[in-house]
Design an enzyme around this catalytic site. Sequence first.
Site, PDB file in Angstrom:
ATOM      1  N   TYR A  13       5.743 -12.594 -10.096  1.00  0.00           N
ATOM      2  CA  TYR A  13       5.081 -12.876 -11.360  1.00  0.00           C
ATOM      3  C   TYR A  13       5.341 -11.782 -12.392  1.00  0.00           C
ATOM      4  CZ  TYR A  13       2.471 -16.270  -8.528  1.00  0.00           C
ATOM      5  OH  TYR A  13       2.114 -17.301  -7.686  1.00  0.00           O
TER       6      TYR A  13
ATOM      7  N   PRO B  66      17.654   1.676  13.024  1.00  0.00           N
ATOM      8  CA  PRO B  66      16.937   2.832  12.453  1.00  0.00           C
ATOM      9  C   PRO B  66      15.941   2.449  11.367  1.00  0.00           C
ATOM     10  CG  PRO B  66      19.267   3.344  12.708  1.00  0.00           C
ATOM     11  CD  PRO B  66      19.117   1.883  12.998  1.00  0.00           C
TER      12      PRO B  66
ATOM     13  N   ALA C 173      11.884   3.012  11.596  1.00  0.00           N
ATOM     14  CA  ALA C 173      11.100   3.732  10.590  1.00  0.00           C
ATOM     15  C   ALA C 173       9.938   2.879  10.105  1.00  0.00           C
ATOM     16  CB  ALA C 173      11.998   4.128   9.422  1.00  0.00           C
TER      17      ALA C 173
END
Length: 220
Positions: A42, A171, A175
């Site tokens: 939006y 990876p 994370a």
Amino acid sequence: MPSEIPLLGLGTWKIAKDKAQEVVYHAIKELNIRHIDCACDYGNEVEVGRGINQAISEGIVTREELWVTSKLWNTYHRQEHVLPAARKSLQDLGLEYFDLYVIHFPIPLKFVPFEVRYPPEWIHDPTTPNPRIEMDEQAPTHLTWKSMEELIVLRWGIQRGTSIIPKSSNPAHLAENFAILDFTLSEEEMAQVSALNKNVRFNDPGVYCAFMGGAIPIFN
């Protein structure tokens, strides 16, 4: 948060940025609206958030009395992009949590970094001679949902004092799994997740060893 999603809410799609704060504030103060529907796409979450926070700061309403919905846009369907996109919306809104966060459309589009264009909308690169929608075939919707659910389950485990050991060979996904310390679940949300318990263990030699000639149960 309200125990149920309010049946009447304010939609913020196509509310101009220069009007959004005023409209949201007025809806909360004068019309007693407690459900605000937002979305990255939006393009006005910053201004919507200002209206929400103005009402909160003036004591008209508390955050807990509001139901705020936002949506994950199509370009952020890969698992490593789900959490950053959610955080971006929360940052823009000036809030610590959503009451509901859903996939806007089950249509995965190629990723567009925040710094390139935000919100990215539908066209992948509008500067090319032939601007068009570009699908991301490596981001199936079920994996997007899985990523959203995993974040909740991992946070639930942390809050109940359980040591969690998520794994991933990706990876970026790894994370994302570890980035669950900057939000919390309410007591009600914790209870809702706990109520899903089916007393099923997924690493039970009493089950999988049966396919090797004999079950070795170790759990009661």
